[in-house]
Design an enzyme around this catalytic site. Structure first.
Site, short mmCIF file in Angstrom:
data_model
loop_
_atom_site.label_atom_id
_atom_site.label_comp_id
_atom_site.label_asym_id
_atom_site.label_seq_id
_atom_site.Cartn_x
_atom_site.Cartn_y
_atom_site.Cartn_z
N CYS A 104 0.85 -1.20 0.00
CA CYS A 104 0.00 0.00 0.00
C CYS A 104 0.89 1.25 0.00
CB CYS A 104 -0.90 0.00 1.23
SG CYS A 104 -1.88 1.52 1.34
N GLU A 134 3.62 -5.98 8.54
CA GLU A 134 3.93 -4.59 8.19
C GLU A 134 5.10 -4.07 9.03
OE1 GLU A 134 0.67 -1.69 8.23
OE2 GLU A 134 2.15 -0.19 8.79
N CYS A 202 -3.38 5.17 9.04
CA CYS A 202 -3.90 5.65 7.74
C CYS A 202 -5.33 6.15 7.86
CB CYS A 202 -3.79 4.55 6.71
SG CYS A 202 -5.04 3.28 6.91
N SER A 230 -6.44 -9.90 11.21
CA SER A 230 -6.52 -8.54 10.67
C SER A 230 -6.41 -7.53 11.80
CB SER A 230 -7.86 -8.37 9.92
OG SER A 230 -8.15 -7.00 9.77
S1 SF4 Z 1 -5.49 -0.19 5.95
FE1 SF4 Z 1 -4.54 1.75 5.33
S2 SF4 Z 1 -2.36 1.28 5.10
FE2 SF4 Z 1 -3.46 -0.68 5.15
S3 SF4 Z 1 -3.84 -1.16 2.99
FE3 SF4 Z 1 -5.63 -0.01 3.73
S4 SF4 Z 1 -5.19 2.15 3.20
FE4 SF4 Z 1 -3.27 1.02 3.11
#
Ligand code: SF4
Length: 321
Positions: A104, A134, A202, A230
């Site tokens: 992302c 991540e 985010c 998740s």
């Molecule tokens: S949760 Fe936020 S950082 Fe993660 S993929 Fe979705 S937009 Fe990107």
């Protein structure tokens, strides 16, 4: 009875919920790669943390592997939305893999911050969950400069070389409130702690948490659709409980919803994590309707319009036909 108290059973559905721009892009990347190059397409780790998404892509010809060494030499591998450390790119290059990076862009932004501060020799305190993909990817950008702070408990163990040269960064999918508290505790120890140039948590994580706060205040029960691995979905369960729901449960799909949860309940809140397809929410709503909760209201707290372009390496090949 209070004039505001609902007399009929109802469902409040949070909006925004479900797919964020990064997940949408990552899933579409695998789908388009399958169309363009044909099966199999290898994917390192779960492309997004959702069991149903992974199974659906597997059925179309994606093969999920834990590490690049499981990918045959010369094959195509997609890197997941959570991002990878530079060492993973190096391993892939050594095995002559064709890579498509579906990290992302908002995770890449945190990687770039880590690289920038490491280049200036800062100590970087990365707030995040130990073992999350991540965090491993971001920490891999500057392992000599980054130390993980896993919640409040991690604060006391932090040591830095120069308290005047410390910055905090974070995983993108944390609880906004908890992170604020963790930063406050870090700042008690390091008053000159520098903030990230822009929020690392985010927009999608923040918006989904704000939306669930709104419905949790009016719901006895909140059902969060999402998978157990998740991060952002698990945070929604915690936030719902913190903001008024007597109970909140994480369910992969409608089959996990239990009738006994609804005993004595008048209002059920429903939301979903950023990696959850809307059809799974629709399944939960259908099940609730069958159990007497057919009166559904959507509660929108903010409009989202974020979109990300597909990875450039894939766009180039799609253009070439
Ligand atoms: S949760 Fe936020 S950082 Fe993660 S993929 Fe979705 S937009 Fe990107």
């Amino acid at each position: 009875m209070d004039a505001q108290t609902p007399t009929t059973r109802r469902v409040l559905v949070a909006k925004p919920r479900g797919y964020c721009a990064g997940v949408d892009r990552a899933v579409e990347t695998v789908e388009k790669a399958l169309e363009r190059y044909g099966a199999p397409i290898y994917v390192r780790k779960q492309i997004v943390h959702n069991t149903h998404v992974v199974k659906t892509l597997e059925a179309k010809g994606a093969i999920f592997v834990e590490e690049t060494e499981a990918v045959p030499e010369g094959a195509i591998v997609v890197f997941s939305a959570h991002g990878v450390a530079p060492s993973v790119h190096e391993e892939a290059a050594a095995r002559r893999l064709k890579t498509i990076d579906a990290t992302c862009p908002l995770v890449t932004k945190v990687h770039n911050e880590a690289k920038r501060f490491a280049a200036k020799d800062y100590d970087i305190l990365l707030i995040g969950h130990d073992g999350h993909e991540e965090v491993e990817g971001t920490a891999g950008e500057a392992p000599d400069h980054i130390q993980l702070v896993d919640g409040f408990d991690g604060v006391s163990g932090v040591t830095v070389r120069d308290p005047e040269k410390v910055v905090w960064l974070s995983q993108t999918t944390l609880s906004v409130d908890e992170t604020t508290e963790t930063v406050a505790r870090l700042r008690e120890r390091f008053p000159n702690l520098i903030d990230p140039p822009s929020d690392d948590i985010c927009y999608a994580t923040s918006n989904r948490q704000a939306a669930v706060k709104q419905i949790a205040a009016e719901s006895e029960l909140v059902v969060v659709v999402g998978s157990a691995n998740s991060s952002n979905s698990k945070r929604l369960v915690e936030v719902a409980k913190d903001y008024g729901a007597e109970a909140a449960y994480l369910v992969d799909d409608a089959s996990f919803v239990r009738e006994e949860w609804l005993e004595g309940v008048t209002t059920v809140g429903v939301t979903s994590g950023a990696s959850v397809p809307e059809e799974l929410v629709e399944g939960v709503l259908a099940k609730l309707a069958g159990l007497g909760f057919a009166d559904v209201h959507e509660v929108e707290t903010v409009k989202e319009s974020m979109r990300f372009a597909l990875p450039h390496e894939l766009r180039r090949d799609l253009r070439a036909g």
